[in-house]
Design a protein around this motif. Structure first.
Motif, mmCIF file in Angstrom:
data_model
loop_
_atom_site.group_PDB
_atom_site.id
_atom_site.type_symbol
_atom_site.label_atom_id
_atom_site.label_comp_id
_atom_site.label_asym_id
_atom_site.label_seq_id
_atom_site.Cartn_x
_atom_site.Cartn_y
_atom_site.Cartn_z
ATOM 1 N N ALA A 55 22.665 27.304 -39.528
ATOM 2 C CA ALA A 55 21.753 28.436 -39.349
ATOM 3 C C ALA A 55 20.309 27.970 -39.190
ATOM 4 N N LEU A 56 19.901 26.974 -39.970
ATOM 5 C CA LEU A 56 18.528 26.465 -39.883
ATOM 6 C C LEU A 56 18.280 25.785 -38.545
ATOM 7 N N ASP A 57 19.248 25.026 -38.055
ATOM 8 C CA ASP A 57 19.094 24.373 -36.755
ATOM 9 C C ASP A 57 18.929 25.408 -35.640
ATOM 10 N N GLN A 58 19.726 26.455 -35.688
ATOM 11 C CA GLN A 58 19.620 27.506 -34.682
ATOM 12 C C GLN A 58 18.267 28.221 -34.789
ATOM 13 N N ALA A 59 17.810 28.430 -36.018
ATOM 14 C CA ALA A 59 16.523 29.103 -36.220
ATOM 15 C C ALA A 59 15.371 28.260 -35.680
ATOM 16 N N ARG A 60 15.432 26.944 -35.872
ATOM 17 C CA ARG A 60 14.367 26.066 -35.355
ATOM 18 C C ARG A 60 14.279 26.142 -33.838
ATOM 19 N N VAL A 61 15.413 26.146 -33.177
ATOM 20 C CA VAL A 61 15.425 26.220 -31.709
ATOM 21 C C VAL A 61 14.738 27.503 -31.244
ATOM 22 N N LEU A 62 15.050 28.613 -31.888
ATOM 23 C CA LEU A 62 14.444 29.884 -31.512
ATOM 24 C C LEU A 62 12.959 29.931 -31.858
ATOM 25 N N ALA A 63 12.605 29.402 -33.033
ATOM 26 C CA ALA A 63 11.198 29.411 -33.452
ATOM 27 C C ALA A 63 10.350 28.552 -32.532
ATOM 28 N N ALA A 64 10.923 27.473 -31.990
ATOM 29 C CA ALA A 64 10.188 26.565 -31.115
ATOM 30 C C ALA A 64 9.788 27.217 -29.800
ATOM 31 N N LYS A 65 10.412 28.342 -29.457
ATOM 32 C CA LYS A 65 10.053 29.034 -28.221
ATOM 33 C C LYS A 65 8.672 29.654 -28.295
ATOM 34 N N GLY A 112 4.970 42.808 -33.595
ATOM 35 C CA GLY A 112 4.211 42.277 -34.717
ATOM 36 C C GLY A 112 5.005 42.131 -35.983
ATOM 37 N N LEU A 113 6.339 42.123 -35.891
ATOM 38 C CA LEU A 113 7.172 42.083 -37.085
ATOM 39 C C LEU A 113 7.229 40.698 -37.706
ATOM 40 N N ALA A 114 7.302 39.661 -36.892
ATOM 41 C CA ALA A 114 7.520 38.307 -37.423
ATOM 42 C C ALA A 114 6.602 37.282 -36.776
ATOM 43 N N PRO A 115 5.303 37.526 -36.746
ATOM 44 C CA PRO A 115 4.396 36.540 -36.143
ATOM 45 C C PRO A 115 4.301 35.251 -36.944
ATOM 46 N N TYR A 116 4.749 35.299 -38.191
ATOM 47 C CA TYR A 116 4.678 34.137 -39.075
ATOM 48 C C TYR A 116 5.777 33.121 -38.804
ATOM 49 N N VAL A 117 6.743 33.460 -37.971
ATOM 50 C CA VAL A 117 7.883 32.571 -37.746
ATOM 51 C C VAL A 117 7.491 31.432 -36.802
ATOM 52 N N SER A 118 7.637 30.225 -37.295
ATOM 53 C CA SER A 118 7.352 29.012 -36.533
ATOM 54 C C SER A 118 8.320 27.943 -37.016
ATOM 55 N N VAL A 119 8.315 26.799 -36.349
ATOM 56 C CA VAL A 119 9.163 25.697 -36.797
ATOM 57 C C VAL A 119 8.758 25.280 -38.210
ATOM 58 N N GLN A 133 11.820 35.332 -32.324
ATOM 59 C CA GLN A 133 11.302 35.215 -33.684
ATOM 60 C C GLN A 133 12.091 36.074 -34.671
ATOM 61 N N VAL A 134 12.503 37.258 -34.236
ATOM 62 C CA VAL A 134 13.279 38.127 -35.112
ATOM 63 C C VAL A 134 14.669 37.545 -35.336
ATOM 64 N N GLU A 135 15.263 36.995 -34.280
ATOM 65 C CA GLU A 135 16.566 36.358 -34.445
ATOM 66 C C GLU A 135 16.459 35.138 -35.353
ATOM 67 N N ALA A 136 15.354 34.385 -35.216
ATOM 68 C CA ALA A 136 15.157 33.201 -36.063
ATOM 69 C C ALA A 136 15.040 33.585 -37.533
ATOM 70 N N VAL A 137 14.329 34.656 -37.822
ATOM 71 C CA VAL A 137 14.148 35.038 -39.223
ATOM 72 C C VAL A 137 15.452 35.592 -39.800
ATOM 73 N N ALA A 138 16.302 36.188 -38.955
ATOM 74 C CA ALA A 138 17.619 36.616 -39.418
ATOM 75 C C ALA A 138 18.499 35.405 -39.729
ATOM 76 N N LEU A 139 18.406 34.365 -38.910
ATOM 77 C CA LEU A 139 19.150 33.133 -39.191
ATOM 78 C C LEU A 139 18.635 32.469 -40.461
ATOM 79 N N ARG A 140 17.333 32.584 -40.702
ATOM 80 C CA ARG A 140 16.770 32.090 -41.966
ATOM 81 C C ARG A 140 17.417 32.806 -43.145
ATOM 82 N N ALA A 141 17.602 34.128 -43.013
ATOM 83 C CA ALA A 141 18.248 34.898 -44.079
ATOM 84 C C ALA A 141 19.690 34.439 -44.284
ATOM 85 N N ARG A 142 20.373 34.113 -43.187
ATOM 86 C CA ARG A 142 21.737 33.586 -43.308
ATOM 87 C C ARG A 142 21.730 32.250 -44.050
#
Length: 394
Positions: free
Chosen positions: A259-269, A276-283, A234-243
């Motif tokens: 970057a968005l495609d990579q973030a979706r793959v990570l968020a889908a996990k 508790g830093l990024a519980p909001y991260v989802s697809v 989730q933290v890696e996904a939110v960093a890719l979102r920033a990219r």
């Protein structure tokens, strides 16, 4: 011996003339004045051979051009401090501070949870003072605590500083936002915690992008993603979102999509341990950010459907973010030449902005205003402009 600044240019295969082209573009984006071409060439040569240290504006331009941090380009912070590097001002403490204990930290944690729960409902305006009032105690605990308890004190301190940075960002004060987020990063570095470091670095990138320094933000995201493989998905996904956000501002559609495609793959996990830093991260969250990037890239048709669907199931406790979604939808409608949809969504977003004091909603509505300029004489557009003007104090 090559300086880091010269090495950055050579690594890109640029001539000095090509660098100056890029600097002129960056200066226009950042609102800086730039000297004549001949004078600029002299300055660049002196900077690259180490005869002169760039001032803060030149440093900002080089960071923007090379998509790198000031440290990566070899700038000495002590010789050219900028507004982003000074320390935040703290309220003066009154009386002696308590020593660190499980009870004191428990109190701070419980208050933090209440603030975090209230923030999406009430926005930053009413939360900055109470959160700021806790900082003298927190700073004193950091100064006094040694031994096994120190790591826990630092973690609590980091959450408060990062949260305060977010509140200032949502208030529209990017300078204070960066100052407090820098403080949070100092705590993360002392803890040697990859997850905390990556999360705070991407927060710095978000602030930089919103402040108009998307190239610099890319360097911060690169630093965050250096921790890939060591941090929760989730933290890696939110960093890719920033990219993706920074790439969209820079007009790089292919890098944004990647970057968005990579973030979706990570968020889908799904959720994993991230303190508790990024519980909001989802697809769905990444899709929302993709819609914002589409607006930035002037592809409104890719944004409208996602934003409309999101609003049908928006959580009631996320009122501030609903207002931001409405403002973005209004801009997407305007880009699609749907005037009625734009005005309706904007009117709702204005109400949320007035209630929460969110400068991010106001900034999106200001961007919308430029799209509505040809229709400013229409009654509904004139009413929107009046409401927006009253919020800006104009």
């Amino acid at each position: 011996m090559k300086t880091k600044l010269q090495a950055a240019r050579l690594a890109r295969g640029w001539s000095q003339a090509e660098l100056m082209d890029a600097m002129e573009d960056a200066a226009e984006r950042l609102g800086f004045e730039i000297p004549s071409r001949s004078s600029l060439k002299t300055q660049v040569s002196m900077f690259e051979n180490g005869r002169r240290q760039p001032g803060s504006e030149y440093q900002a331009m080089f960071c923007e051009v090379y998509e790198a941090t000031r440290e990566e380009l070899g700038f000495a912070l002590e010789t050219a401090p900028s507004q982003l590097d000074v320390l935040p001002k703290l309220p003066s403490p009154r009386g002696p501070a308590p020593t660190a204990s499980a009870e004191v930290l428990g109190y701070l944690k419980s208050v933090f949870v209440q603030h975090a729960q209230a923030e999406p409902l009430v926005g930053p305006r009413f939360l900055v003072p109470p959160v700021l009032s806790q900082m003298p105690l927190i700073e004193q605990l950091c100064a006094d605590t040694r031994g096994p308890m120190r790591a826990e004190v630092l973690r609590v301190s980091l959450r408060y500083a990062e949260f305060l940075g977010w509140l200032y960002q949502d208030s529209g004060d990017s300078q204070e936002a960066m100052l407090w987020t820098n403080r949070a990063l100092d705590y993360a570095y002392e803890l040697s915690d990859p997850t905390l470091s990556a999360y705070v670095l991407q927060r710095r990138a978000n602030i930089a992008t919103e402040a108009g320094h998307a190239g610099y933000a890319q360097g911060l995201v690169n630093a965050a993603l250096n921790y890939s493989g060591k941090i929760p998905s989730q933290v890696e996904a939110v960093a890719l979102r920033a990219r993706a956000n920074a790439s969209a501002v820079l007009g790089n559609a292919s890098e944004t999509a990647r970057a968005l495609d990579q973030a979706r793959v990570l968020a889908a996990k799904g959720p994993d341990h991230d303190d508790g830093l990024a519980p909001y991260v989802s697809v769905e969250y990444i899709d929302m950010e993709a819609a914002s990037c589409a607006i930035e890239l002037r592809r409104p048709e890719d944004a409208v459907k996602t934003l409309e669907e999101s609003l049908t199931r928006w959580p009631v406790q996320q009122e501030r973010d609903r207002g931001l979604c409405l403002a973005r939808l209004a801009t997407a409608y305007a880009q699609s030449e749907d005037l009625e949809g734009a005005v309706n969504a904007a009117s709702q977003a204005v109400a949320v902005a007035q209630a929460t004091g969110s400068a991010r909603i106001l900034a999106e509505l200001t961007r919308l205003q430029t799209h509505l300029t040809p229709f400013r004489k229409l009654v509904e557009v004139a009413e929107f402009n009046r409401a927006l003007g009253s919020m800006k104090g104009t």
